[in-house]
Scaffold this motif. Structure first.
Motif, mmCIF file in Angstrom:
data_model
loop_
_atom_site.group_PDB
_atom_site.id
_atom_site.type_symbol
_atom_site.label_atom_id
_atom_site.label_comp_id
_atom_site.label_asym_id
_atom_site.label_seq_id
_atom_site.Cartn_x
_atom_site.Cartn_y
_atom_site.Cartn_z
ATOM 1 N N ASN A 57 26.402 45.044 80.796
ATOM 2 C CA ASN A 57 25.437 46.002 80.220
ATOM 3 C C ASN A 57 25.456 45.958 78.701
ATOM 4 O OD1 ASN A 57 24.638 46.873 82.761
ATOM 5 N ND2 ASN A 57 26.135 48.528 82.833
ATOM 6 N N THR A 58 26.660 45.833 78.110
ATOM 7 C CA THR A 58 26.769 45.755 76.653
ATOM 8 C C THR A 58 26.045 44.530 76.118
ATOM 9 O OG1 THR A 58 28.902 46.899 76.665
ATOM 10 C CG2 THR A 58 28.381 45.590 74.719
ATOM 11 N N ILE A 59 26.224 43.416 76.798
ATOM 12 C CA ILE A 59 25.551 42.182 76.379
ATOM 13 C C ILE A 59 24.038 42.334 76.490
ATOM 14 C CG2 ILE A 59 25.223 39.736 76.909
ATOM 15 C CD1 ILE A 59 28.123 39.673 77.878
ATOM 16 N N GLN A 60 23.587 42.922 77.601
ATOM 17 C CA GLN A 60 22.149 43.093 77.796
ATOM 18 C C GLN A 60 21.541 44.029 76.748
ATOM 19 O OE1 GLN A 60 21.973 44.359 81.888
ATOM 20 N NE2 GLN A 60 21.978 42.273 82.686
ATOM 21 N N ASN A 61 22.271 45.104 76.395
ATOM 22 C CA ASN A 61 21.794 46.015 75.343
ATOM 23 C C ASN A 61 21.721 45.301 73.999
ATOM 24 O OD1 ASN A 61 21.607 48.153 77.147
ATOM 25 N ND2 ASN A 61 23.655 48.917 76.711
ATOM 26 N N SER A 213 30.339 34.366 66.236
ATOM 27 C CA SER A 213 29.679 33.802 65.049
ATOM 28 C C SER A 213 28.286 34.382 64.875
ATOM 29 C CB SER A 213 29.613 32.278 65.161
ATOM 30 O OG SER A 213 28.874 31.899 66.315
ATOM 31 N N VAL A 214 27.630 34.661 66.008
ATOM 32 C CA VAL A 214 26.288 35.246 65.933
ATOM 33 C C VAL A 214 26.354 36.650 65.366
ATOM 34 C CG1 VAL A 214 24.272 35.931 67.263
ATOM 35 C CG2 VAL A 214 25.502 33.849 67.850
ATOM 36 N N LEU A 215 27.331 37.419 65.811
ATOM 37 C CA LEU A 215 27.498 38.772 65.269
ATOM 38 C C LEU A 215 27.737 38.726 63.764
ATOM 39 C CD1 LEU A 215 29.728 40.653 67.898
ATOM 40 C CD2 LEU A 215 27.286 40.907 67.493
ATOM 41 N N THR A 216 28.545 37.762 63.352
ATOM 42 C CA THR A 216 28.810 37.620 61.915
ATOM 43 C C THR A 216 27.539 37.255 61.162
ATOM 44 O OG1 THR A 216 31.077 36.896 62.401
ATOM 45 C CG2 THR A 216 30.231 36.427 60.212
ATOM 46 N N ASN A 306 14.387 50.538 63.194
ATOM 47 C CA ASN A 306 14.825 51.047 64.513
ATOM 48 C C ASN A 306 15.523 49.961 65.323
ATOM 49 O OD1 ASN A 306 13.902 53.634 64.057
ATOM 50 N ND2 ASN A 306 11.965 53.348 65.143
ATOM 51 N N SER A 307 14.982 48.730 65.242
ATOM 52 C CA SER A 307 15.617 47.639 65.976
ATOM 53 C C SER A 307 16.987 47.319 65.385
ATOM 54 C CB SER A 307 14.728 46.397 65.968
ATOM 55 O OG SER A 307 14.554 45.901 64.658
ATOM 56 N N ASN A 313 23.987 50.310 67.011
ATOM 57 C CA ASN A 313 24.529 51.228 68.024
ATOM 58 C C ASN A 313 25.388 50.493 69.056
ATOM 59 O OD1 ASN A 313 23.253 53.401 66.802
ATOM 60 N ND2 ASN A 313 21.467 53.338 68.159
ATOM 61 N N VAL A 314 24.971 49.274 69.395
ATOM 62 C CA VAL A 314 25.738 48.512 70.403
ATOM 63 C C VAL A 314 26.755 47.582 69.750
ATOM 64 C CG1 VAL A 314 23.858 48.606 72.081
ATOM 65 C CG2 VAL A 314 24.001 46.656 70.503
#
Length: 399
Positions: A57-61, A213-216, A306-307, A313-314
């Protein structure tokens, strides 16, 4: 012989009664231990499955927030450089993460069904076997005391069969006890090295590291964007509060929203501030003093911010996931709350089964010996006639 038969009968009754009581106590231990083991095992499975579903669910969010950012980036072509490259990176990453989320959820559901089915079958078969064993022990003792030979012999055979089953179940639960111990050891090793462990196939931390790496990259994009906005605000609109940058300076870009100053604006609150600076009626020249943003521009900025806020948020959950902290926390809970009870109740069941099996062997042997001697006594009584010697002596005297 009658005196021997009566004495032997009394002793077999006393011994049989003693071992019957022991068998009943042992069956009670097995039933209690098996029930508790089943409950603990299902609790462990529930934690693992919930963790896997939570990760999915976390990944999907996260991918949902990425897709919104992609849409807003596509709508903003021409407003900045590198938009196509950023959009392409986010698109490929979101697709890869979606595939991983679907795989994790599929594996979790498949394993949950298989494990629950196995646990239910084992629990039901154990309960049925022990219940039948309990009933057979009592029935064998009753028929033995009442000397109902046919039923007595039938239940002796039945108890031999159940004794063999008890030994088989002893081996099964001994294996489960060792398996539980090995699993808990694997959980402890997982805490030290999540990426090289036999449990990595259940919740694959190593695969999720690709998202780090994507988050970074996304964090650096947001960090740079906020700095650019703040630079423009400082130059053009010094009276407006600056936007809080939720990420630390490069190269780490750590998410630290708690470090925002009180006089700054959170990214999610930007539309509220800009709303006051947006022309309410552009067609009639309705822009008041200080208003400089068109309604179209406001809608674009609102959707984009907002995006970004949805992504923020996640972010903590996704960060915890790629660092494997979510999985470590779940396994820590299993280690602290369920490992020792699981091993304890598995040991309780196999020890109870050993006890019941040994008692059953002794009890069945006692009744088997009793049945054989009863049969010999019955044969002896039927074959010897008390007065048969007198006619034979008279016949010999006549000759």
């Amino acid at each position: 012989m009658p005196h021997f038969g009566q004495k032997f009968y009394l002793w077999t009754i006393l011994l049989a009664a003693f071992f019957t009581i022991l068998a009943i106590v042992g069956c009670g231990v097995v039933i209690g231990g098996s029930t508790r083991f089943d409950r603990e095992a299902k609790s462990v499975v529930k934690i693992i499955i919930e963790t896997a579903n939570g990760a999915s669910n976390t990944i999907q969010n996260t991918t949902s927030a990425m897709k919104d950012m992609i849409s807003n980036l596509e709508a903003s072509r021409g407003y900045g450089n590198g938009i196509e490259e950023t959009s392409g990176t986010l698109t490929s990453t979101s697709q890869e993460l979606d595939a991983q989320a679907a795989n994790i959820q599929w594996q979790a559901n498949k394993n949950r069904l298989l494990i629950h089915k196995g646990l239910n079958i084992m629990y039901i078969v154990t309960m049925v076997t022990i219940s039948l064993n309990l009933g057979a022990v009592i029935a064998m003792s009753v028929f033995g005391i009442l000397r109902l030979q046919r039923l007595f012999h039938l239940f002796i055979l039945h108890c031999w069969f159940l004794t063999v089953l008890c030994w088989i179940f002893f081996g099964l639960y001994l294996f489960l006890n060792n398996f539980s111990s090995d699993t808990c050891t694997a959980l402890e090793m997982f805490q030290e090295n999540p990426n090289n462990n036999s449990l990595s196939s259940i919740l694959p931390c190593e695969q999720l590291l690709t998202a780090k790496s994507v988050l970074t990259d996304v964090s650096s994009e947001i960090y740079d964007l906020v700095n650019q906005v703040n630079t423009q605000i400082s130059v053009s609109y010094p009276d407006i509060a600056l936007v809080c940058n939720p990420f630390s300076q490069p190269p780490y870009y750590e998410y630290q929203p708690q470090n925002c100053a009180a006089n700054t604006i959170h990214i999610g609150d930007i539309p509220k501030v800009l709303k006051l600076l947006t022309c309410s009626d552009e067609s009639n020249g309705g822009c008041e003093n200080g208003q400089f943003m068109s309604n179209f521009e406001y809608k674009t900025v609102e959707a984009y911010t907002n995006s970004i806020q949805d992504f923020l948020n996640v972010y903590p959950g996704m960060e915890s996931l790629v660092e494997c902290q979510t999985v470590k926390d779940a396994f820590s809970k299993i280690l602290e709350d369920h490992c020792k009870p699981l091993e304890k109740y598995a040991c309780m069941v196999w020890a109870g089964l050993v006890f019941v099996s040994i008692v059953m062997v002794c009890l069945v042997l006692i009744w088997t010996i009793r049945a054989n001697i009863d049969q010999k006594l019955h044969h002896f009584d039927g074959s010897v006639q008390p007065n048969s010697s007198i006619p034979k002596m008279m016949e010999m005297a006549n000759h």
